[in-house]
Every structure is written in C-alpha cells, then in structure tokens.
Design an enzyme around this catalytic site. Structure first.
Site, PDB file in Angstrom:
ATOM      1  N   GLY A   1       0.770  -1.233  -0.065  1.00  0.00           N
ATOM      2  CA  GLY A   1       0.218   0.138  -0.107  1.00  0.00           C
ATOM      3  C   GLY A   1       0.969   1.434  -0.006  1.00  0.00           C
ATOM      4  O   GLY A   1       0.662   2.223  -0.748  1.00  0.00           O
ATOM      5  N   ALA A   2       1.854   1.358   0.894  1.00  0.00           N
ATOM      6  CA  ALA A   2       2.687   2.411   1.166  1.00  0.00           C
ATOM      7  C   ALA A   2       3.715   2.325   1.970  1.00  0.00           C
ATOM      8  O   ALA A   2       3.500   1.373   2.641  1.00  0.00           O
ATOM      9  CB  ALA A   2       1.714   3.754   1.650  1.00  0.00           C
TER      10      ALA A   2
ATOM     11  N   HIS B   1      -2.483   6.078   8.330  1.00  0.00           N
ATOM     12  CA  HIS B   1      -1.654   5.061   8.803  1.00  0.00           C
ATOM     13  C   HIS B   1      -0.266   5.421   8.707  1.00  0.00           C
ATOM     14  O   HIS B   1       0.555   5.120   9.635  1.00  0.00           O
ATOM     15  CB  HIS B   1      -2.046   3.586   8.043  1.00  0.00           C
ATOM     16  CG  HIS B   1      -1.301   2.605   8.605  1.00  0.00           C
ATOM     17  ND1 HIS B   1      -1.582   1.651   9.291  1.00  0.00           N
ATOM     18  CD2 HIS B   1       0.316   2.267   8.230  1.00  0.00           C
ATOM     19  CE1 HIS B   1      -0.485   0.709   9.767  1.00  0.00           C
ATOM     20  NE2 HIS B   1       0.314   1.028   8.955  1.00  0.00           N
ATOM     21  N   GLU B   2       0.334   5.829   7.625  1.00  0.00           N
ATOM     22  CA  GLU B   2       1.767   6.069   7.417  1.00  0.00           C
ATOM     23  C   GLU B   2       1.950   7.137   8.037  1.00  0.00           C
ATOM     24  O   GLU B   2       3.091   7.401   8.695  1.00  0.00           O
ATOM     25  CB  GLU B   2       1.947   6.276   5.739  1.00  0.00           C
ATOM     26  CG  GLU B   2       1.500   5.233   4.872  1.00  0.00           C
ATOM     27  CD  GLU B   2       1.855   3.712   5.321  1.00  0.00           C
ATOM     28  OE1 GLU B   2       3.310   3.636   6.042  1.00  0.00           O
ATOM     29  OE2 GLU B   2       1.219   2.904   4.913  1.00  0.00           O
TER      30      GLU B   2
ATOM     31  N   ASN C   1       8.431   5.985   5.122  1.00  0.00           N
ATOM     32  CA  ASN C   1       9.906   6.517   5.287  1.00  0.00           C
ATOM     33  C   ASN C   1       9.852   8.128   5.977  1.00  0.00           C
ATOM     34  O   ASN C   1       8.897   8.567   5.531  1.00  0.00           O
ATOM     35  CB  ASN C   1      10.444   6.776   3.945  1.00  0.00           C
ATOM     36  CG  ASN C   1      10.137   5.489   3.044  1.00  0.00           C
ATOM     37  OD1 ASN C   1      10.588   4.332   3.212  1.00  0.00           O
ATOM     38  ND2 ASN C   1       9.152   5.632   1.995  1.00  0.00           N
TER      39      ASN C   1
ATOM     40  N   HIS D   1       2.556   6.343  11.798  1.00  0.00           N
ATOM     41  CA  HIS D   1       4.040   5.644  11.941  1.00  0.00           C
ATOM     42  C   HIS D   1       5.121   6.822  12.296  1.00  0.00           C
ATOM     43  O   HIS D   1       6.066   6.279  12.815  1.00  0.00           O
ATOM     44  CB  HIS D   1       4.596   5.068  10.463  1.00  0.00           C
ATOM     45  CG  HIS D   1       3.940   3.490  10.516  1.00  0.00           C
ATOM     46  ND1 HIS D   1       4.168   2.786  11.587  1.00  0.00           N
ATOM     47  CD2 HIS D   1       3.314   2.941   9.376  1.00  0.00           C
ATOM     48  CE1 HIS D   1       3.491   1.382  10.919  1.00  0.00           C
ATOM     49  NE2 HIS D   1       3.230   1.575   9.862  1.00  0.00           N
TER      50      HIS D   1
HETATM   51  N1  B3K Z   1       5.710  -0.460   6.698  1.00  0.00           N
HETATM   52  C1  B3K Z   1       5.362  -0.981   5.449  1.00  0.00           C
HETATM   53  C2  B3K Z   1       5.203  -2.282   4.912  1.00  0.00           C
HETATM   54  C3  B3K Z   1       6.464  -2.744   4.322  1.00  0.00           C
HETATM   55  C4  B3K Z   1       6.249  -3.976   3.721  1.00  0.00           C
HETATM   56  C5  B3K Z   1       7.576  -4.559   3.326  1.00  0.00           C
HETATM   57  N2  B3K Z   1       7.609  -5.821   2.808  1.00  0.00           N
HETATM   58  C6  B3K Z   1       3.914  -0.365   5.276  1.00  0.00           C
HETATM   59  C7  B3K Z   1       2.846   0.065   6.849  1.00  0.00           C
HETATM   60  O1  B3K Z   1       2.606  -1.125   7.176  1.00  0.00           O
HETATM   61  O2  B3K Z   1       2.720   0.829   6.678  1.00  0.00           O
HETATM   62 ZN    ZN Z   2       2.392   0.008   8.780  1.00  0.00          ZN
END
Ligand code: B3K
Ligand code: ZN
Length: 881
Positions: free
Chosen positions: A268-269, A304-305, A272, A308
C-alpha cells in the site's frame, strides 16, 4: 537453495551489533542503468567489542566499486566482498570512517525493493531488507544513524529530487546538464526508513501549523496532470496530523512532510521518515475515478503512514520479530482515526469483517503464527493479517482492559520512555503495566500464542432467585508451532438485555472480575452468577467484538432475532444477524450436498426487513446488516470437507429467500434515504449508496430486478461507486446485460489503469467455473501487465482469494492457473509471488478431490528449480501444515 535449507532466523539468537553507525553520508549519481552510490559511514565499536572483531555488512546482489577506510583505499587482504556481504577482517578498535562505492542498475530492478524505476521515476523501498540492495550496511532496525543524502541527476530527467528530512541545499552543477539536492534528517533512524525519489513530478502544496505553532510544509507529488486527484489525500493528511495531536498528543517533528505517489509498488505505502512513498491507488482519487471505498482507503492509508512517524519511526523495532509493535499499534491508531472521522460502529463492523476474512483463516491454517513470532525464514512473509490486524485487536483489548484513560497513560509513558529507541513488545507492555500498576503478564500471551480462541458460552436464568448463571470457557486451538497453550485474558464486553430492549442491572456478579460492562475471563472456564436480575435477560456477549475470538453461545435463535431488533450495542445487533445467517448457510450447504432444497426460517428476513426500514438507523449500518456472511466465512465455520460450490448455492438460495420477502421494503428504504445528486465521498452519502446497492442485490435475488433494470441503473449512475456496483451485480449474477456493461465500462475508462483494475477485479470474481478461462484471456488483455503489482492483485489475487467457486474448481484448473502465475512472477518479483502463494493457505479443509488437486499444484510448483526464498518459505509451510 531449497526452502528447507534456508537458515531460520530465531528471536533467541538476537544480540546487538558489535559496531554502531553514527552517521551516514550518501551520494547518489542517478542514471537509469548505472547509478553510483557513494556511502560514507562513521562507525565505532560498541563498548565491550573485542579489538579486531570482524565487521560484516549486509548486501544483496551488490557490485562493489571501491572501498576506503579513513580516506585510504583498503588493501585486498583486509576485506572480503561478495554480492551479499562485505567483511572487514580487523577494523580498528576506535571510531573510523568507511567509504563504500556500489554500482546499481535501477532500470533492471523488477523486484521493487531497493532502488528502482517506476514509470520513469526513481523510487526506493527499503523495508524490510531493501537497503542492502543499495549499499553494504548493517541493515537491521536496531542500528540507528543520522543520514545526509546528496542526490545528483540530469535536470531534465529528474527535476525533482527528494529524500528524508529537511532540504539543506540544491542547485545546478555548473557546466553540466545536471543538478543536485542535499537532504538532512536529524532524527536517527534505521536503514529501512531511508527513501529517495527522483523524477519529473508535479505536486500539490499546503501547510500545517502544529500544536506548538510550528509551520510544516506539506507536499504530495505525482505524475504531472494528476495533481487534482491528490487533493483529498492532502485533506486526509492534515486531518491525521491534527487528530494525532488531539488524541495522542503527538506533534510532527520536521519542517517538511512529503508524499510521493508511484504506480509500481508492492504494497500500500511506506512510512519513510518525512518522505512517505505510496502506491498511487492510495493517493489518487476524484469523483470521476474513485469509489467511496477508494476515498476511505486513501484516508486510512494516509493516516496510517503518517501515524507511523511516532509509532514506528520515532520509536522503532529492535528486530523484525517485533514488527507488530509498530504495525499492530499503528493499525489500531488508524482505526481509531477513521472511527472519529466517520461512524464508529460502522468502522468496527467493517474491521471485524476484514479480520474474519483475512486473519481468522490465516490463524486457522498452516501459516498461523503468533503476532510476535519467534522464527522466520523470510521476514517479508510476516507482513500478515496476524501482525497487522490481530496486532491491532490486542491494542484495542489493552484499551478495553485499562480503560481509555489508562491506555493513554501507557501510551504517554511509552513515548516518553522510548522516544529514539528500537523497542520490543515487552518494553511496550511494561509501559502500560507501570503507568497503571497492572500486572499484564497474562494479557501478553495474546502476543505469543497463535490461533483464534473459541469462547463457549452457556447461560441459565432462575426467575425465582432472580439469578443469571453464565458459563464461559475458552478453547485454544493447536497451531503449527505445536506449543502448549495457556488460558488468556479475554475481555468480554456484555449486557443483559431485558424484555424492553434496555440493559438490565444486576446487584452482584461473582465468579470472575466484572466491571464497567466487561467480564474479565482469565481462567480456562468460569461460572459467573449475576444476582438481582429482575427479568429474564438475553445475554449480549462480546459487544463491540471486545476480543478476537470465535463465540459459540447457546443463546437461542428466538433470542438472537430479538437482539437484531433490540440490542443497544449496534455491533451486537449486526452480529446477531450474522450468526443466524451463518447457521442457515451451514444448514443450507449440508442440504445442497444431500440433494435437498435449503429451507430457512422466514422470521429472519422479516427481522432484517424491519431493521432496513428503520430510518432512525444509519443507512451504512443497515447496509452492513443486510450483508450475509461471505462464502469464506461459511467455509471457515464448516472447517473440513468443504465444498465451495455447495456453499455458493446455499448462499444464493438464502439471498433469494430474503430478497423475495424484503426486496421491496429495502428498496423503499433506499429511495427514502437516497443521497443528494451531487457526489460527495463523505461517510453519510457513502452509507446511503451502500443501502441502495444492498437493495439492488436483494432485488435481483428476489426476482424484482432483471437485466434491463440493471442496465438502466448502470447507465443512469452519476458516479463511479454506483456504476461499479451495477457492473458487479450484472456480471456476478450473469445478467443478460453483463457483456454490454463490461464493454461500456472499458470504453469509458480506457487508459485509466486504476479504474480498469476494478474492471479486471469484477471479472475475476465472477462466481463461475469458466472464470478460470476468462482470467487466462484477460492476462493477455492490454489492460493487464504481469509486471505491475496493482494489475496482478486486481486480476489474479482477487481471483485466488475472492472467488471460491472459480479458484477451487474441482478439476484443479484454478489452482494450476495460480501456480503457473506464481512461477512466472517469482523470478522478477518474489514479494508479489509469495503474496499470491498464500491463497493456498486453507486448501487442507477442502473436500478430498479439491484438496488433492491443490496439493498436486503446490507440489509441482515447489519442485520447480530456483524458487525465491519468499515463495519457497510459503510453500514449505503450507505443505508441511
Ligand atoms: N511498513 C510498510 C510495509 C512494508 C512491507 C515490506 N515488505 C507499510 C505499512 O505497514 O505502513
Ligand atoms: Zn504500517
């Protein structure tokens, strides 16, 4: 290497690295086929590292161009370099600089891990282990460093150059056609959060003033011409930033926050630091090209991103076993955000539907694993529904057990204590225990035990003593790890619904801790008595789905019919309907297999009709209540010797029976609640449309709506949501107008890949045996490409995971199709191939002929040479289970 021979990574072997990396200076010279990456690392032995301990850096398919230490080239005998490892035999026992130059070919990188090119745009994906495809590094989440990234490229080829953090410097390189940008990220981070983007990108810009009054510049980048389709995502971003301040006191920390939408992305995304990279499906929406569901998806993934940034980035994971520390918690946070933005009960029901569809089958099959696993062969295969969705359920239960206030206190302590850390699940739980003075050792078992518990409930009411007795028992299934299981802490939210539909009070409860409407079941079984219950109650158990368990209760059908109409908890009203639907579907399936006509108790349809007609209820909720359990839910409930065709037939029969009784009532309710003509993606309008589509579906099932009617609904649709709903119903019910609608849709959206994905998906999920052939033909259609994950997911994953009749065709043609596709995709994109391979996870519960056919397809596939570690691992576990 055969999957059996792949080394197993074990949690118990965890130890910190011998060397730390303080700073990383990267210098990228971008060129499609020959990108040079110069990486200067400031390394130091950690206290206690014996002098001369070798330093082993991770690589993956790398070509080393040069290597220098403290400014001088390293002699050949001082190191060993392979594509997958760089070892410095005896580094100095003091801090030192290492300069590593590698050469990459982004244009040839089809795995979409590391640095690759998507539609002419340079992009990176480093989680979990992609950074090692860019340069040699200690590529693990507990090595935190401060990054400075310089990017240089031809100005016409990549006018926009982005990386993590704040922009420090940018300009032309005099006398050349090249330019550069330097980005600095002051927050130490693990390598999986590194990102770089370069290309010809357009953007929408905005600003956000944080709670402490700092201004943050926001930008969403996309391919030129698509800017207007980024507006909703920008709005969702600002709402997410505000919400995280208000609900969790979390403020954004950099001067800029950038998002880039790319069209080739494995999931999905990606979160970073300061530079989220997105699958364009979760950024680009407008009324022409986005459905209600797309808008909701964009809102969720943007949130969601963004969330994080605190749960994942500021506090990261010590090792990949802790993945649900960031993922489960962040899903919980995005669920809460959506609940606050839209309707809480509707969101809860949608999440439970998704949990049952994705996580329960995973937990019941050979790929089951605890949310915090202890071994893996390939970490990419652990981005699972269990880590994400069950991980979120655990956070939700924690909030239920501690109360909102206690939960917030624990979160505050977590942020205070672990900001800047690479933490563990134990660290997380300790914050809640310490902040609230609660012993959470039993509660933590949720992280460590796989499998979905079954909660058995029996009750008896004694009118003379005004006493209700409730017996609860938790059963924990055996799972592939074969570990003995211990009783868990199951919070059971409940009410005792009286004859007037109000919750009855009670004087005293004994046999388990009962407070604030929660029974805390902490033993294998408990007998709980409620005294002072003045009338016969109907127990309403597991309100709001307070624990991720399968409930088997003895509440009678009559009482559950009553709950559909009366339970004060909306989730439980919905659940009461689901449980009756499931009971009918199981019995109906058995009848079909025995050659009998399924029969149903007509009171169910009447109750649903009353609910549908009740304009005091949210239309979105009514639409959900009218939705029968899925064929997958029924298969799960049956559990063994499953015949998907019989389930499908039984479900059609139940739909017709309900449609014949209430289609008209529902259609009138939908007409009364029709949305305003001008399209808006808000939850209110979306719910009204969902109710209308439920009415269409029942209308077809009940024989009220025929092909001509459906075609006019298709033609009259004023927005994509309605148009797609009409298309799906026409195609799935094989109405005469289906082909005409499918061609019209294709013509209308030709050239818009994201919309045509829906066209592929509708066809891939037609519940029929010849869909296998249709899918094979569509694989040759210009709208499809095996190289683009979104296309593969739209056509092939939806066929394999959302078309039980087609995929499970008794002659094995569906299994062979997907096995062939996995073999074709694996060499160029193992992550996507492995995701597809998980579609076989429930094959063992099929009836013998289908089971044998699936097993044969899997065995043939696993005998192929050179399978990736990703696919090998899934096949090995699936076949072992
Ligand atoms: N953290 C990433 C997912 C990465 C997957 C790597 N195979 C997206 C997320 O959960 O926000
Ligand atoms: Zn995530």
């Amino acid at each position: 290497m055969a999957a059996e021979e792949t080394p197993i990574v074990r949690l118990e072997d965890y130890r910190p690295t011998d060397y730390s990396i303080e700073t990383v200076e990267l210098d990228f010279r971008l060129a499609p086929e020959a990108t040079e990456v110069r990486s200067r690392l400031r390394l130091a032995p950690r206290p206690g590292t014996p002098a001369g301990t070798p330093l082993a850096l991770d690589g993956d398919g790398l070509v080393l161009k040069s290597l220098a230490m403290d400014g001088a080239a390293l002699p050949a005998e001082a190191f060993a370099a392979t594509p997958d490892r760089l070892t410095i035999h005896a580094p100095p026992a003091r801090p030192f600089d290492l300069e590593v130059v590698t050469r990459l070919d982004p244009s040839a990188n089809t795995t979409l891990m590391g640095l690759y090119i998507s539609n002419g745009i340079y992009a990176t994906q480093c989680e979990a282990e992609g950074f090692r495809r860019i340069t040699y590094f200690l590529d693990r989440p507990d090595v935190l460093a401060v990054y400075t990234t310089r990017i240089e490229a031809r100005a016409d080829e990549a006018p926009v150059l982005l990386s993590n953090g704040n922009l420090v410097e940018a300009g032309a390189i005099p006398g050349t056609d090249r330019h550069f940008a330097v980005w600095h990220d002051p927050f130490p981070k693990p390598s999986y959060l590194f990102a770089l983007v370069g290309g010809n990108l357009a953007a929408v810009h905005d600003r956000f003033r944080t709670m402490s009054g700092r201004d943050v510049r926001l930008a969403i980048y996309c391919e030129p011409g698509k800017e207007e389709r980024c507006r909703y995502a920008m709005d969702a971003l600002k709402r997410s930033m505000r919400w995280d301040e208000e609900r969790f006191g979390r403020e954004y920390d950099l001067d800029v926050f950038n998002i880039v939408a790319v069209s080739d992305f494995n999931m999905g995304a990606m979160e970073n630091k300061g530079l989220n990279v997105f699958n364009d499906k979760y950024v680009l929406v407008d009324p022409e090209t986005g459905t209600d569901q797309d808008y909701a998806g964009v809102e969720t993934v943007i949130a969601h991103e963004y969330f994080h940034n605190w749960t994942g980035n500021r506090i990261t994971c010590r090792d990949w076993f802790q993945l649900c520390l960031k993922e489960g918690l962040t899903v919980f946070r995005d669920q809460e955000f959506t609940s606050d933005m839209r309707s809480r009960p509707v969101k809860r029901i949608a999440d439970v539907v998704a949990l049952r569809q994705h996580q329960f089958p995973e937990d019941a099959g050979p790929l089951a694993h605890p949310p915090r696993p202890t071994t893996y062969r390939e970490i990419n295969n652990f981005y699972t529904a269990t880590v994400y969705e069950k991980g979120a359920e655990i956070c939700r239960m924690l909030q239920t057990v501690l109360g909102r206030h206690g939960f917030r206190a624990g979160m505050d302590l977590y942020f205070e204590r672990h900001d800047g850390d690479a933490a563990t699940i134990e660290d997380f739980i300790a914050c809640f225990a310490d902040a609230t003075g609660t012993d959470l050792s039993q509660f933590s078992l949720w992280y460590h035990q796989a499998g979905t518990p079954t909660l058995h409930a029996e009750h008896a009411y004694d009118p003379d003593r005004q006493r209700l007795t409730l017996r609860l028992q938790q059963d924990l299934p055996e799972t592939p790890d074969r570990r003995p299981k211990h009783a868990m802490h199951v919070p059971v939210a409940f009410g005792l619904v009286g004859p007037d539909g109000q919750d009855l009070s009670f004087r005293r409860a004994e046999g388990a801790r009962v407070d604030d409407g929660i029974i805390h079941l902490t033993t294998g079984s408990a007998e709980i008595t409620f005294d002072g219950v003045t009338a016969r109650p109907v127990p309403s158990l597991l309100r709001g789905f307070s624990a991720p368990v399968r409930l088997r209760s003895d509440v009678s059908r009559d009482d559950r019919l009553f709950l559909i109409g009366h339970d004060p908890d909306p989730f439980s009203r919905w659940e009461a309907a689901q449980s009756i639907g499931l009971e009918f579907l199981r019995a109906g399936t058995a009848a079909v297999r025995a050659g009998r006509r399924p029969e149903f108790d007509g009171r169910f349809a009447e109750e649903l009709g009353r609910l549908a007609a009740n304009d005091e209820l949210d239309p979105a909720f009514r639409a959900l209540a009218l939705m029968l359990p899925s064929e997958g839910d029924v298969a799960q409930a049956i559990g063994s010797d499953v015949d998907p065709d019989a389930i499908h037939e039984a479900r059609l029969a139940l739909q017709s029976a309900i449609g014949e009784t209430i289609a008209e009532i529902v259609s009138e309710a939908a007409a009364r609640n029709a949305p305003a003509p001008a399209y808006s993606p808000d939850a209110g309008q979306a719910g009204r449309r969902a109710l209308a589509h439920a009415a269409w579906s029942l209308g077809i099932a009940g024989g009220l709506i025929g092909s001509e009617d459906m075609l006019s609904r298709y033609r009259d649709a004023g927005n994509l949501t309605d148009r797609l709903a009409a298309l799906r119903l026409a195609a799935h019910h094989r109405l005469g107008c289906a082909d005409e609608a499918l061609s019209a849709f294709y013509e209308q959206y030709r050239g818009n890949a994201l919309v045509l994905d829906k066209w592929l998906m509708v066809q891939a999920t037609i519940p029929a045996h010849d869909t296998v052939d249709r899918v094979r033909n569509l694989m040759r259609h210009p709208a499809f490409s095996m190289k683009t994950p979104n296309r593969v997911y739209a056509l092939l994953r939806s066929f394999a995971t959302a078309n039980p009749v087609g995929f499970n065709r008794a002659d094995g043609a569906g299994f062979r199709l997907i096995a062939d596709v996995i073999a074709e995709i694996d060499p160029h994109n193992p992550s996507v191939a492995a995701r597809l391979a998980t579609a076989f996870r429930s094959f063992a519960m099929l009836e013998p002929a289908r089971r044998a056919a699936a097993q044969a397809a899997l065995s043939d596939l696993s005998a192929r040479p050179n399978l990736s570690r990703d696919v090998g691992d899934i096949l090995l576990r699936t076949l072992e289970g």
